[in-house]
Design a protein around this motif. Structure first.
Motif, PDB file in Angstrom:
ATOM      1  N   UNK A 160       1.764  31.302  28.609  1.00  0.00           N
ATOM      2  CA  UNK A 160       2.899  32.177  28.358  1.00  0.00           C
ATOM      3  C   UNK A 160       4.207  31.408  28.433  1.00  0.00           C
ATOM      4  N   UNK A 161       4.231  30.275  29.127  1.00  0.00           N
ATOM      5  CA  UNK A 161       5.437  29.457  29.227  1.00  0.00           C
ATOM      6  C   UNK A 161       5.695  28.670  27.946  1.00  0.00           C
ATOM      7  N   UNK A 162       4.731  28.617  27.071  1.00  0.00           N
ATOM      8  CA  UNK A 162       4.888  27.873  25.827  1.00  0.00           C
ATOM      9  C   UNK A 162       3.604  27.161  25.467  1.00  0.00           C
ATOM     10  N   UNK A 184       2.469  13.355  19.664  1.00  0.00           N
ATOM     11  CA  UNK A 184       3.247  14.567  19.894  1.00  0.00           C
ATOM     12  C   UNK A 184       4.049  14.378  21.175  1.00  0.00           C
ATOM     13  N   UNK A 185       5.341  14.724  21.103  1.00  0.00           N
ATOM     14  CA  UNK A 185       6.217  14.619  22.257  1.00  0.00           C
ATOM     15  C   UNK A 185       6.863  15.975  22.494  1.00  0.00           C
ATOM     16  N   UNK A 186       6.787  16.439  23.739  1.00  0.00           N
ATOM     17  CA  UNK A 186       7.475  17.667  24.144  1.00  0.00           C
ATOM     18  C   UNK A 186       8.898  17.256  24.500  1.00  0.00           C
ATOM     19  N   UNK A 230       9.659  19.906  29.115  1.00  0.00           N
ATOM     20  CA  UNK A 230       8.429  20.385  29.740  1.00  0.00           C
ATOM     21  C   UNK A 230       8.142  21.866  29.607  1.00  0.00           C
ATOM     22  N   UNK A 231       9.046  22.618  28.991  1.00  0.00           N
ATOM     23  CA  UNK A 231       8.804  24.067  28.889  1.00  0.00           C
ATOM     24  C   UNK A 231       7.945  24.440  27.680  1.00  0.00           C
ATOM     25  N   UNK A 261       4.786  29.295  15.573  1.00  0.00           N
ATOM     26  CA  UNK A 261       5.413  30.587  15.861  1.00  0.00           C
ATOM     27  C   UNK A 261       5.733  30.764  17.340  1.00  0.00           C
ATOM     28  N   UNK A 262       5.091  29.992  18.200  1.00  0.00           N
ATOM     29  CA  UNK A 262       5.301  30.151  19.648  1.00  0.00           C
ATOM     30  C   UNK A 262       6.365  29.213  20.202  1.00  0.00           C
ATOM     31  N   UNK A 263       6.960  28.354  19.346  1.00  0.00           N
ATOM     32  CA  UNK A 263       7.942  27.387  19.844  1.00  0.00           C
ATOM     33  C   UNK A 263       9.309  27.621  19.221  1.00  0.00           C
ATOM     34  N   UNK A 264      10.318  27.019  19.836  1.00  0.00           N
ATOM     35  CA  UNK A 264      11.698  27.152  19.361  1.00  0.00           C
ATOM     36  C   UNK A 264      12.007  26.139  18.254  1.00  0.00           C
ATOM     37  N   UNK A 265      11.507  24.905  18.407  1.00  0.00           N
ATOM     38  CA  UNK A 265      11.817  23.856  17.424  1.00  0.00           C
ATOM     39  C   UNK A 265      10.591  22.987  17.175  1.00  0.00           C
TER      40      UNK A 265
END
Length: 94
Positions: free
Chosen positions: A3-5, A26-28, A32-33, A67-71
């Motif tokens: 649910x946090x991402x 892949x880099x977050x 970390x969110x 769809x679950x991420x901001x960018x």
């Protein structure tokens, strides 16, 4: 997925499965969110495709995850193109 991402592990798994990727980085970049990711994806699904077509292929395949991420930022290569990129980096390090 959480649910946090989206987790790196979930995203990498989806990329490998849905795009038959031979190499993934892949880099977050969200701290970390799990809301902003940058990715390098190497897949022969991109052979003969324009840059726009490649992005459409990747975005369609990863629609649920994106769809679950901001960018979401991605660099997409074929295996041969990726080999050339790696060689360029090696040449600059010598």
């Amino acid at each position: 997925m959480t649910t946090a991402g989206l987790t790196l592990s979930d995203l990498e798994s989806a990329i490998r499965t849905k795009l038959d990727a031979s190499h993934i980085e892949v880099v977050d970049v969200s701290g970390g969110c799990g809301q902003m990711f940058e990715a390098v994806i190497v897949s022969d699904h991109f052979l003969g495709k324009t840059r726009l077509m490649r992005h459409r292929i990747a975005n369609t395949a990863l629609k649920e995850e994106i769809a679950t991420v901001h960018a979401w930022s991605q660099k997409l290569y074929t295996g041969a193109e990726w080999e050339k990129e790696v060689e360029k980096v090696k040449a600059t390090q010598e």
